[in-house]
Design a protein around this motif. Structure first.
Motif, PDB file in Angstrom:
ATOM      1  N   GLU A 112      25.253  26.439   6.909  1.00 26.77           N
ATOM      2  CA  GLU A 112      25.444  27.203   5.677  1.00 26.77           C
ATOM      3  C   GLU A 112      24.987  28.657   5.827  1.00 26.77           C
ATOM      4  OE1 GLU A 112      26.964  26.114   2.966  1.00 26.77           O
ATOM      5  OE2 GLU A 112      27.330  24.217   3.992  1.00 26.77           O
ATOM      6  N   THR A 113      24.626  29.055   7.042  1.00 25.17           N
ATOM      7  CA  THR A 113      24.200  30.430   7.301  1.00 25.17           C
ATOM      8  C   THR A 113      25.397  31.264   7.745  1.00 25.17           C
ATOM      9  OG1 THR A 113      21.950  29.791   7.904  1.00 25.17           O
ATOM     10  CG2 THR A 113      22.740  31.892   8.742  1.00 25.17           C
ATOM     11  N   VAL A 114      25.565  32.433   7.116  1.00 25.17           N
ATOM     12  CA  VAL A 114      26.674  33.328   7.433  1.00 25.17           C
ATOM     13  C   VAL A 114      26.123  34.736   7.648  1.00 25.17           C
ATOM     14  CG1 VAL A 114      28.880  34.294   6.688  1.00 25.17           C
ATOM     15  CG2 VAL A 114      28.252  31.964   6.015  1.00 25.17           C
ATOM     16  N   LEU A 115      26.450  35.339   8.789  1.00 23.84           N
ATOM     17  CA  LEU A 115      26.086  36.719   9.073  1.00 23.84           C
ATOM     18  C   LEU A 115      27.350  37.550   9.231  1.00 23.84           C
ATOM     19  CD1 LEU A 115      23.710  34.874  10.526  1.00 23.84           C
ATOM     20  CD2 LEU A 115      22.940  37.115  11.281  1.00 23.84           C
ATOM     21  N   TRP A 182      28.107  57.907  26.993  1.00 24.28           N
ATOM     22  CA  TRP A 182      28.689  57.687  25.660  1.00 24.28           C
ATOM     23  C   TRP A 182      27.919  58.515  24.642  1.00 24.28           C
ATOM     24  CZ3 TRP A 182      32.997  55.853  23.664  1.00 24.28           C
ATOM     25  CH2 TRP A 182      33.041  55.474  22.321  1.00 24.28           C
ATOM     26  N   ARG A 183      28.596  59.457  24.008  1.00 16.80           N
ATOM     27  CA  ARG A 183      27.923  60.378  23.082  1.00 16.80           C
ATOM     28  C   ARG A 183      28.537  60.334  21.688  1.00 16.80           C
ATOM     29  NH1 ARG A 183      24.909  59.649  26.413  1.00 16.80           N
ATOM     30  NH2 ARG A 183      23.912  61.104  27.870  1.00 16.80           N
ATOM     31  N   HIS A 184      29.331  59.331  21.371  1.00 21.42           N
ATOM     32  CA  HIS A 184      29.815  59.139  20.006  1.00 21.42           C
ATOM     33  C   HIS A 184      28.690  58.509  19.174  1.00 21.42           C
ATOM     34  CE1 HIS A 184      34.227  59.640  20.866  1.00 21.42           C
ATOM     35  NE2 HIS A 184      33.795  59.379  22.074  1.00 21.42           N
ATOM     36  N   GLU A 185      28.474  59.036  17.990  1.00 22.70           N
ATOM     37  CA  GLU A 185      27.503  58.394  17.104  1.00 22.70           C
ATOM     38  C   GLU A 185      27.999  56.985  16.778  1.00 22.70           C
ATOM     39  OE1 GLU A 185      26.170  60.393  13.678  1.00 22.70           O
ATOM     40  OE2 GLU A 185      25.555  62.212  14.728  1.00 22.70           O
ATOM     41  N   THR A 186      27.163  56.004  17.032  1.00 22.24           N
ATOM     42  CA  THR A 186      27.553  54.602  16.910  1.00 22.24           C
ATOM     43  C   THR A 186      26.570  53.886  16.004  1.00 22.24           C
ATOM     44  OG1 THR A 186      28.419  54.682  19.177  1.00 22.24           O
ATOM     45  CG2 THR A 186      28.097  52.507  18.202  1.00 22.24           C
ATOM     46  N   GLN A 187      27.105  53.053  15.123  1.00 20.84           N
ATOM     47  CA  GLN A 187      26.261  52.349  14.150  1.00 20.84           C
ATOM     48  C   GLN A 187      26.571  50.859  14.179  1.00 20.84           C
ATOM     49  OE1 GLN A 187      27.012  52.807   9.847  1.00 20.84           O
ATOM     50  NE2 GLN A 187      24.879  53.413   9.638  1.00 20.84           N
ATOM     51  N   LEU A 188      25.524  50.064  14.274  1.00 23.98           N
ATOM     52  CA  LEU A 188      25.627  48.610  14.178  1.00 23.98           C
ATOM     53  C   LEU A 188      24.970  48.167  12.883  1.00 23.98           C
ATOM     54  CD1 LEU A 188      24.811  47.098  17.704  1.00 23.98           C
ATOM     55  CD2 LEU A 188      26.890  46.770  16.385  1.00 23.98           C
ATOM     56  N   LEU A 189      25.710  47.461  12.037  1.00 24.67           N
ATOM     57  CA  LEU A 189      25.175  46.940  10.784  1.00 24.67           C
ATOM     58  C   LEU A 189      25.223  45.416  10.824  1.00 24.67           C
ATOM     59  CD1 LEU A 189      26.803  49.278   8.110  1.00 24.67           C
ATOM     60  CD2 LEU A 189      24.550  49.478   9.155  1.00 24.67           C
ATOM     61  N   SER A 190      24.132  44.785  10.476  1.00 19.82           N
ATOM     62  CA  SER A 190      24.062  43.323  10.457  1.00 19.82           C
ATOM     63  C   SER A 190      23.516  42.888   9.106  1.00 19.82           C
ATOM     64  CB  SER A 190      23.152  42.828  11.587  1.00 19.82           C
ATOM     65  OG  SER A 190      22.921  41.440  11.472  1.00 19.82           O
ATOM     66  N   TRP A 191      24.234  42.004   8.430  1.00 25.75           N
ATOM     67  CA  TRP A 191      23.815  41.503   7.117  1.00 25.75           C
ATOM     68  C   TRP A 191      23.807  39.986   7.116  1.00 25.75           C
ATOM     69  CZ3 TRP A 191      28.246  45.024   5.490  1.00 25.75           C
ATOM     70  CH2 TRP A 191      27.791  46.332   5.310  1.00 25.75           C
ATOM     71  N   SER A 200      15.633  30.320  12.095  1.00 27.00           N
ATOM     72  CA  SER A 200      15.645  31.781  12.130  1.00 27.00           C
ATOM     73  C   SER A 200      17.051  32.313  12.394  1.00 27.00           C
ATOM     74  CB  SER A 200      14.690  32.288  13.217  1.00 27.00           C
ATOM     75  OG  SER A 200      14.812  33.681  13.384  1.00 27.00           O
ATOM     76  N   CYS A 201      17.370  33.437  11.755  1.00 26.63           N
ATOM     77  CA  CYS A 201      18.666  34.096  11.955  1.00 26.63           C
ATOM     78  C   CYS A 201      18.635  35.128  13.083  1.00 26.63           C
ATOM     79  CB  CYS A 201      19.100  34.811  10.674  1.00 26.63           C
ATOM     80  SG  CYS A 201      19.517  33.726   9.314  1.00 26.63           S
ATOM     81  N   ASP A 202      17.473  35.404  13.651  1.00 24.65           N
ATOM     82  CA  ASP A 202      17.354  36.503  14.611  1.00 24.65           C
ATOM     83  C   ASP A 202      18.285  36.355  15.815  1.00 24.65           C
ATOM     84  OD1 ASP A 202      15.502  37.397  12.854  1.00 24.65           O
ATOM     85  OD2 ASP A 202      13.757  37.082  14.143  1.00 24.65           O
ATOM     86  N   PRO A 203      18.335  35.188  16.491  1.00 21.34           N
ATOM     87  CA  PRO A 203      19.274  35.077  17.624  1.00 21.34           C
ATOM     88  C   PRO A 203      20.727  35.244  17.191  1.00 21.34           C
ATOM     89  CG  PRO A 203      17.673  33.280  17.651  1.00 21.34           C
ATOM     90  CD  PRO A 203      17.540  33.953  16.331  1.00 21.34           C
ATOM     91  N   LEU A 204      21.065  34.726  16.013  1.00 15.53           N
ATOM     92  CA  LEU A 204      22.438  34.861  15.521  1.00 15.53           C
ATOM     93  C   LEU A 204      22.771  36.317  15.221  1.00 15.53           C
ATOM     94  CD1 LEU A 204      22.668  31.792  13.097  1.00 15.53           C
ATOM     95  CD2 LEU A 204      23.317  31.920  15.503  1.00 15.53           C
ATOM     96  N   ALA A 205      21.782  37.088  14.749  1.00 15.92           N
ATOM     97  CA  ALA A 205      22.011  38.516  14.483  1.00 15.92           C
ATOM     98  C   ALA A 205      22.318  39.260  15.771  1.00 15.92           C
ATOM     99  CB  ALA A 205      20.790  39.119  13.790  1.00 15.92           C
TER     100      ALA A 205
END
Length: 401
Positions: A112-115, A182-191, A200-205
């Motif tokens: 039932e966990t969704v990231l 690599w010099r492009h501004e890069t963003q990783l978002l995890s919810w 724990s959700c940490d490994p899945l994140a």
């Protein structure tokens, strides 16, 4: 995560993964009504199996918006995984339904966990940067467990300490594997969209963020995955991705991250375990990581997005050789002095400034043969290589330990 709509007493209710997202009145509709069909079923959703192995499968259907393709990686089991009710849930990674304007976006479901993880980049690289402009954010919202803040402010506030630490866990194994230059501004978002409270959700994140990056055009060179390892000392048994109940009795809390070739990061704590047990635990976690990485690599091949290498910033020809010639002996002498980062820092800064003057001679930056950022990058490369040489030949670190 599917988007469903229901009609109840003339109101349209939209829900994502069990969370109500909107409620609006439908004019001319009253009384109870049957459930509206899922939006994703307006088109033919016949599922095609593209690849299949002993422990994972890759599927495709056209359940995305406008009948778009949705690709799905299902990892049915992992080496060392228990096959009971709490541990037998597959890991399902899906892309093509949500976040399609991002460079890469996936949802990862287990039980039932969704990231939800997205990777995005700027269109053009930034000038005069001597580092990788990567930022990572991870958020575990109250809504993931069906809660709302009881205070005056209902929105989620600043990141909690655990969320900041999880950002670092995501960043550490990924950053070294993005192509140099690599010099492009890069963003990783995890919810965390939904959380079942089991483990724990940490490994899945880490897995979801790395997969979003791997299937994008951002040049992450290898698939990255992670696993949590616990230890039952009574039965001398290692536990893969243990539940919170199992962790209460565990003498080990270990997160391992890496590629199919090597371990890149370990993070954890233990109750005076032997070196042999710790080595077993790292190897045990890496076996699961290897299985996930192989599956993600196959997933990336199916998605088929080409990596963007044409904008990588490369060092000017001949610069590294000149830096090595001028500074190798001085860098070795600095490391021979020993001391801490505090004492070596000023010496390192002085050497760098001396190098810039030696190569550019005080010329105008626009007229100089080499830019300051290129010189600093070459000097940093020399520092790393000499530090590694010192450790491999003498068995000591640069501070003498």
């Amino acid at each position: 995560v599917t988007l469903n709509e229901h009609l109840i007493n003339g109101f349209q209710i939209s829900r994502i993964g069990g969370l109500t997202t909107s409620l609006r009145k439908i004019s001319g509709v009253s009384g109870h009504s049957n459930t509206i069909k899922d939006r994703t079923t307006r088109f033919s959703t016949a599922t095609t199996t593209l690849k299949e192995s002993s422990y994972f499968s890759i599927e495709k259907d056209n359940s995305g918006p406008g009948g778009g393709d949705v690709h799905r990686l299902i990892i049915h089991s992992l080496p060392g995984q228990k096959e009971d009710e709490e541990h037998g849930h597959p890991i399902v990674i899906e892309t093509g339904k949500i976040g399609r304007q991002a460079a890469g976006a996936v949802t990862l479901t287990r039980g039932e966990t969704v990231l939800y993880a997205t990777a995005a980049r700027d269109e053009s690289p930034k000038d005069n940067l001597d580092f990788l402009p990567l930022s990572v954010e991870h958020q575990e919202r109250f809504s993931s467990v069906g809660m709302t803040s009881g205070g005056y402010n209902k929105r989620d506030g600043r990141p909690a300490e655990h969320e900041v630490l999880t950002c670092r866990l995501i960043d550490r194994p990924i950053r070294p594997l993005i192509a140099d230059g690599w010099r492009h501004e890069t963003q990783l978002l995890s919810w965390v969209l939904s959380y079942d409270g089991t483990r724990s959700c940490d490994p899945l994140a880490i897995i979801s963020s790395a997969t979003a990056l791997f299937i994008s055009d951002i040049p992450l060179t290898k698939a990255v995955a992670a696993a949590m390892v616990g230890y039952d000392s009574e039965n001398d048994q290692l536990i893969l991705n243990p539940t919170h109940k199992e962790m209460e009795k565990s003498d080990l809390q270990l997160i391992v991250a890496g590629t199919k070739d090597a371990v890149l990061m370990i993070e954890g704590a233990a109750e005076f375990l032997s070196e042999e047990t710790m080595a077993r635990a790292v190897k045990f976690g890496h076996e699961a990581i290897q299985a996930v990485c192989k599956a993600v690599e196959e997933f990336g091949e199916v998605i088929g997005i080409e990596k963007k290498f044409d904008t990588l910033k490369t060092a000017p020809e001949g610069l590294q050789e000149r830096v090595d010639e001028l500074m190798t002996e001085k860098v070795d002498a600095m490391y021979a002095l020993g001391g801490t980062k505090t004492t070596q820092g000023p010496v390192k800064k002085e050497l760098q400034e001396e190098l810039v003057v030696a190569l550019n001679g005080g010329q105008d930056p626009d007229e100089a043969e080499f830019s300051t950022s290129d010189i600093k990058n070459a000097f940093k490369d020399l520092l790393c290589r000499r530090m590694f040489h010192l450790a491999s030949t003498t068995g000591k670190r640069c501070d003498g330990r």
